[in-house]
Design an enzyme around this catalytic site. Sequence first.
Site, PDB file in Angstrom:
ATOM      1  N   HIS A  32      46.824  32.140  34.644  1.00 24.33           N
ATOM      2  CA  HIS A  32      47.184  33.541  34.892  1.00 24.33           C
ATOM      3  C   HIS A  32      48.641  33.620  35.300  1.00 24.33           C
ATOM      4  O   HIS A  32      49.093  32.861  36.159  1.00 24.33           O
ATOM      5  CB  HIS A  32      46.323  34.160  35.999  1.00 24.33           C
ATOM      6  CG  HIS A  32      46.721  35.574  36.308  1.00 24.33           C
ATOM      7  ND1 HIS A  32      46.290  36.639  35.560  1.00 24.33           N
ATOM      8  CD2 HIS A  32      47.537  36.094  37.267  1.00 24.33           C
ATOM      9  CE1 HIS A  32      46.819  37.756  36.038  1.00 24.33           C
ATOM     10  NE2 HIS A  32      47.579  37.451  37.073  1.00 24.33           N
ATOM     11  N   ASP A  58      37.470  46.242  41.633  1.00 24.43           N
ATOM     12  CA  ASP A  58      38.915  46.068  41.489  1.00 24.43           C
ATOM     13  C   ASP A  58      39.515  47.152  40.616  1.00 24.43           C
ATOM     14  O   ASP A  58      40.621  47.630  40.878  1.00 24.43           O
ATOM     15  CB  ASP A  58      39.228  44.697  40.899  1.00 24.43           C
ATOM     16  CG  ASP A  58      40.713  44.552  40.584  1.00 24.43           C
ATOM     17  OD1 ASP A  58      41.509  44.614  41.537  1.00 24.43           O
ATOM     18  OD2 ASP A  58      41.068  44.406  39.408  1.00 24.43           O
ATOM     19  N   ARG A  76      45.652  51.956  44.370  1.00 21.40           N
ATOM     20  CA  ARG A  76      46.865  51.336  44.912  1.00 21.40           C
ATOM     21  C   ARG A  76      48.104  51.819  44.178  1.00 21.40           C
ATOM     22  O   ARG A  76      49.169  52.011  44.768  1.00 21.40           O
ATOM     23  CB  ARG A  76      46.773  49.809  44.804  1.00 21.40           C
ATOM     24  CG  ARG A  76      45.813  49.169  45.782  1.00 21.40           C
ATOM     25  CD  ARG A  76      45.499  47.736  45.376  1.00 21.40           C
ATOM     26  NE  ARG A  76      46.712  46.970  45.137  1.00 21.40           N
ATOM     27  CZ  ARG A  76      46.807  45.995  44.243  1.00 21.40           C
ATOM     28  NH1 ARG A  76      45.772  45.670  43.483  1.00 21.40           N
ATOM     29  NH2 ARG A  76      47.935  45.325  44.102  1.00 21.40           N
ATOM     30  N   SER A 120      42.692  41.118  43.931  1.00 26.51           N
ATOM     31  CA  SER A 120      42.573  41.763  42.620  1.00 26.51           C
ATOM     32  C   SER A 120      42.592  40.724  41.503  1.00 26.51           C
ATOM     33  O   SER A 120      41.714  40.688  40.632  1.00 26.51           O
ATOM     34  CB  SER A 120      43.714  42.767  42.442  1.00 26.51           C
ATOM     35  OG  SER A 120      43.734  43.274  41.124  1.00 26.51           O
ATOM     36  N   LYS A 170      38.810  38.768  39.462  1.00 25.58           N
ATOM     37  CA  LYS A 170      38.543  38.747  38.023  1.00 25.58           C
ATOM     38  C   LYS A 170      38.510  37.316  37.485  1.00 25.58           C
ATOM     39  O   LYS A 170      37.672  36.978  36.647  1.00 25.58           O
ATOM     40  CB  LYS A 170      39.595  39.578  37.286  1.00 25.58           C
ATOM     41  CG  LYS A 170      39.557  41.064  37.602  1.00 25.58           C
ATOM     42  CD  LYS A 170      40.437  41.879  36.675  1.00 25.58           C
ATOM     43  CE  LYS A 170      41.910  41.696  36.962  1.00 25.58           C
ATOM     44  NZ  LYS A 170      42.385  42.422  38.138  1.00 25.58           N
TER      45      LYS A 170
END
Length: 449
Positions: free
Chosen positions: A107, A186, A193, A208, A212
Site C-alpha cells: 500500500h 471506514d 473526515r 482507515s 481495509k
Amino acid sequence: MTAVVPEPVVPEPVEGPVEAPAVEPFDAVDVIRTKRDGGAVPDDALRWMIDAYTREYVADSQMAAFAMAVLLNGMTRDEIRVMTDAMIASGERMSFAGLGKRTVDKHSTGGVGDKITLPLAPLVASFGVAVPQLSGRGLGHTGGTLDKLESIPGWRAALSNDEMTAQLRGVGAVICAAGSGLAPADKRLYALRDVTGTVEAIPLIASSIMSKKIAEGTDALVLDVKFGSGAFMQDVEKARELARTMVALGTDSGVATTALLTDMNTPLGLAIGNANEVRESIEVLAGGGPADVVELTVALAREMLALAGLPDADVEAALRDGRAMDAWREMIRAQDGDPDAALPTPRETHVVTASAAGVVTRLEALPFGIAAWRLGAGRARAQDPVVHAAGIDLHVKPGDAVTAGQPLFTLLADDENRFARALDAVEGAWEIGAVAPSPSPLVLERITA
C-alpha cells in the site's frame, strides 16, 4: 384576512403492546468527552462507538466531534488497535487460506507519478507469490491505480471474490476495486473526515488504511509511506509516525508488516497522468524505465518477497528476462484488457522550454500534480470522469543539465483551454541554477515492528 388554523393531527391508536427502543450500552457524548479531555476511551465503548456510527445511531455531528478530539489529543496504541478491529468487524473479512500460496500486498500513501503498483504486482507474482492488490481511484492531485489501468481498452476493475481468487491461483496477481463489504465503517468515517478538517489525524489515517488491508486477508503487507511536497504527509516526522503506527497495527493483527519511508518532493518517474503512467510502467517491465521508478519497484519487491519467505529472490533478473512482463500480460488479459492495444493519446500538447542554460535544481511534486489534475488526469469529485490521455510528460529531473530552449515538460490534454490553469499551477515550481543539487535518497528509512 382571516388566518386559517389547521386542525390538530391526532395519532391513530396503536393496538397491542408497544416495543420499547433497545437500550444502548454507552452514550456517544460520554465517549466524546473522554477523548476531548485527553483520556483513553475504554475498549467496549470505542467498539460500540464505531458500530453505532455504522448503524447510523451515532450522528455525523457526534462522530465529527469525536474525530476532532482525536485530531487534537491523539490515541494510544491500544485505542488505535481497538478502533481498527471495530472497523474491520463492521464488514466482511476475506481469506486466501485455500490458495496454497503466500499472499503479500503493498500500500502506498500516494503521490505524484506514483505508478509503482503496476509493475510491482506482476513482478512479485512472477516468483510464485500471490499479490491481492485492492486499489482505489484518484481524488485531487494524487492519481488512482484503477484510473491508470482503465486506460487499457477492455480492462475492468470490478471482480467478484471468486474471480479474484481464481486469478490469484492462476496468474498470481490481481489489481482490482475493493468491494463495498470491506470495512464499511471506514467508508462513512472517511467521507466525514474529508469535510470536517480531520483528515490529518494520524490515528484515523492509520485505522482507515489498515482496516481495509487487514480485512483483505493478506498474510503480509509492505507500506510505502511518502513524505514531501507531493505526499499526503508532507512532514517527514509525521510520515514516520504514521508508518510506525501502521506497522504496529499490522503486527498486532497478525499481518507481517514493514514500511519504507520514501521521498515525494519530486514527481516519481517522468510520467504524471493515467495512460502515460501505464506506458512508463511497461517500460520498467521491459527492463528499462526511469531510474527512480525502477529503484523503488525493486526495493518494494524485495521487501514483499522477503516477507513471503524469498529473501534472496533476484528481482532485477525477472525484469531483464521477461518473466515480469509475461505476468503483466496475463494479469491484464485475465481482467479482459488487451495488453497489445494502443493507449489513449492527447488531442492537444503544450511544451514548456528552459529560458536559460544551467542545471535543474528543483522540480516540486505538488504543483505538477495539481497541474495534471487541472489538465483532466484527476477528479475534483468522486463521480467525475478522468481524461485518460491527459497529464504531463517530464523531460528532465533535478540534477539534469539543460540548454536554453530545451524542452522541460509537455502538458497533455484533450482541450487546449485547460493549459492556462495548468501553467498557473506550475508557476515557480521548478528552478534552473548553476550548481546541481545534492542528491537525496529515494528510500529514507525501513521501519519494522
